[in-house]
Scaffold this motif. Sequence first.
Motif, PDB file in Angstrom:
ATOM      1  N   ARG A 394      41.686  51.126  48.538  1.00  0.00           N
ATOM      2  CA  ARG A 394      40.340  51.333  47.989  1.00  0.00           C
ATOM      3  C   ARG A 394      40.269  51.041  46.496  1.00  0.00           C
ATOM      4  O   ARG A 394      39.303  50.457  46.005  1.00  0.00           O
ATOM      5  CB  ARG A 394      39.917  52.782  48.258  1.00  0.00           C
ATOM      6  CG  ARG A 394      38.451  53.053  48.002  1.00  0.00           C
ATOM      7  CD  ARG A 394      38.103  54.472  48.402  1.00  0.00           C
ATOM      8  NE  ARG A 394      36.675  54.702  48.357  1.00  0.00           N
ATOM      9  CZ  ARG A 394      36.112  55.884  48.568  1.00  0.00           C
ATOM     10  NH1 ARG A 394      36.883  56.929  48.853  1.00  0.00           N
ATOM     11  NH2 ARG A 394      34.808  56.027  48.521  1.00  0.00           N
ATOM     12  N   LEU A 395      41.326  51.412  45.764  1.00  0.00           N
ATOM     13  CA  LEU A 395      41.324  51.224  44.321  1.00  0.00           C
ATOM     14  C   LEU A 395      41.256  49.743  43.972  1.00  0.00           C
ATOM     15  O   LEU A 395      40.430  49.324  43.151  1.00  0.00           O
ATOM     16  CB  LEU A 395      42.578  51.865  43.712  1.00  0.00           C
ATOM     17  CG  LEU A 395      42.691  51.820  42.188  1.00  0.00           C
ATOM     18  CD1 LEU A 395      41.565  52.629  41.556  1.00  0.00           C
ATOM     19  CD2 LEU A 395      44.053  52.365  41.732  1.00  0.00           C
ATOM     20  N   LYS A 396      42.112  48.934  44.600  1.00  0.00           N
ATOM     21  CA  LYS A 396      42.105  47.498  44.318  1.00  0.00           C
ATOM     22  C   LYS A 396      40.830  46.840  44.828  1.00  0.00           C
ATOM     23  O   LYS A 396      40.310  45.894  44.224  1.00  0.00           O
ATOM     24  CB  LYS A 396      43.330  46.841  44.955  1.00  0.00           C
ATOM     25  CG  LYS A 396      44.639  47.128  44.238  1.00  0.00           C
ATOM     26  CD  LYS A 396      44.713  46.398  42.911  1.00  0.00           C
ATOM     27  CE  LYS A 396      46.081  46.544  42.268  1.00  0.00           C
ATOM     28  NZ  LYS A 396      46.158  45.856  40.953  1.00  0.00           N
ATOM     29  N   ARG A 398      37.846  48.188  44.939  1.00  0.00           N
ATOM     30  CA  ARG A 398      36.777  48.473  43.978  1.00  0.00           C
ATOM     31  C   ARG A 398      36.909  47.626  42.720  1.00  0.00           C
ATOM     32  O   ARG A 398      35.913  47.214  42.118  1.00  0.00           O
ATOM     33  CB  ARG A 398      36.803  49.954  43.611  1.00  0.00           C
ATOM     34  CG  ARG A 398      36.207  50.860  44.667  1.00  0.00           C
ATOM     35  CD  ARG A 398      36.279  52.315  44.223  1.00  0.00           C
ATOM     36  NE  ARG A 398      35.442  53.171  45.055  1.00  0.00           N
ATOM     37  CZ  ARG A 398      35.344  54.481  44.888  1.00  0.00           C
ATOM     38  NH1 ARG A 398      36.059  55.089  43.944  1.00  0.00           N
ATOM     39  NH2 ARG A 398      34.559  55.198  45.674  1.00  0.00           N
ATOM     40  N   ASP A 399      38.148  47.380  42.309  1.00  0.00           N
ATOM     41  CA  ASP A 399      38.367  46.608  41.089  1.00  0.00           C
ATOM     42  C   ASP A 399      38.012  45.138  41.281  1.00  0.00           C
ATOM     43  O   ASP A 399      37.523  44.488  40.355  1.00  0.00           O
ATOM     44  CB  ASP A 399      39.833  46.727  40.657  1.00  0.00           C
ATOM     45  CG  ASP A 399      40.096  46.020  39.342  1.00  0.00           C
ATOM     46  OD1 ASP A 399      39.391  46.311  38.351  1.00  0.00           O
ATOM     47  OD2 ASP A 399      41.001  45.158  39.294  1.00  0.00           O
TER      48      ASP A 399
END
Length: 533
Positions: A394-396, A398-399
């Motif tokens: 999810r973090l990557k 979103r980025d």
Amino acid sequence: MSAISAGSIPGPPPPFFNFAGHLLTLNRGRGGKTAYIDDLGRLGYDQLDERIRRMASGLRALGIKREERVLLAMQDSCDWPVSFLGAIFAGIVPVAVNTLLTAEDYAYMLENSRSQAVLVSGAVLPALKEALKRSDHEVQKILVSRPLAPLDFGEADLDEFIDRHSPLPRPAATNADDPAFWLYSSGSTGKPKGTVHSHANPYWTAELYGKPILGLTEEDVCFSAAKLFFAYGLGNALTFPLTVGATVLLMAERPTPEATFKRLTGGVPAAKPTVFFGAPTGFAGMLASPSLPARGEVALRLVSSAGEALPADIGERFRSHFGVDIVDGIGSTEMLHIFLSNRPGMVAYGTTGRPVPGYDIDLRGDDGTPVADGEPGDLYIRGPSAALMYWANRLKSRDTFRGEWTKSGDKYIRNTDGTYTYAGRSDDMLKVSGIYVSPFEIEATLVQHPAILEAAVVGVTDADGLTKTKAFVVLRPGRDATEAELKAFVKDRLAPYKYPRSIQFLSRLPKTATGKIQRFKLRQSGEVEDAGQ
């Protein structure tokens, strides 16, 4: 060649859309026209249709359900498109992976994708079996493509598996936005990311780039040095040619200059490609090879490049020798194929051309606002072929995927004439004495020197904690150059502050399996014993 403008973008696929079914429908009636030629034989369009349907039926018979994954670790052969499209036809999601990875890499990808079966070439089977030993993940079946390796209990011959199942009459009733397949990022920095693409995404790359920009037709014979498991290679050797009914030449071995020349000249097998898809590193190796064929020995009408920016010198020397331009573009795994490109007949070497109609380009500064022409900015793309997400990251996600926009990780400069010039990766840009310096600009200058085959430039920290540029260079066979000579060569062609403060000579540069230079390896140590370390 046809062209499209911003006002004539093709319409979207219907809401219920299966990409494999779409291709089979497009090629209905082509009969025995050759679709694929590999090292072992040929596959006509009628055979391709039947084998895809049998493959789909077989995977369903294994109990693999819609949207479950199967790992595809297969060298380029006629079995690759059959396996890939057979899974998609059944609504199953193929996860296409690099065949040059380690057992540790495959273990990670098996666990990350939770693949229910493995479709693998005999040459890759030992690494795959070792990966299964290292992993807690279990698969239902291993199907092995030729040339076969010794099969143990639980493994099956892919040909026999396909032959014993009846053709599936209809494709799965998938939605255009349903997951269709995965591609993993190269993993040059950290663990590779499972990039999830929809059924509609390859449709868009063909409609926006393969047909209108490259102008491929059913008369073409396509040959891609980039393998099918890469996003670039997938478009070149499957999506684009099968959309127009062309013929594709596949090669299982590594695309060395000699292996490539055999195919381009019709030696292996007897079919001369009219369209060749390569990458700058490969073109440099070809031009430096003593066995470079003469212009009259090939039948090329179009040559494409992607994967990394093409130095102007390589493009100009290739055109001078073969009489055909290299059409350079930039794409990404996340966007599936090329979104910024030169055009046949309108090539501006030293630039990556203009946006492909259907895609919007935005260059943004560190504060997120647009930069002026002539200033480097982070490249953002808006277009219909963007991936859905990175799986379980999810973090990557979103980025990278920011609403309608996808952040590429590249820096570009927009020129006043509307073309774009590559300025390096966002994490490779160097700030020397408070001024941004593009490693690619220095590299492109170094390779103009007659003794230089390849060059890579990184930033290294000196004793005062300041960033200085360092170049790693590979000399052409039989040529020589000194550090002082190369520094002076760059100073004569670029602003004085841009010359590399130190230069190290290597026998080869460290690269990913995609052929991209691994600058992070060069940055890890002030001295590299030899490339590939």
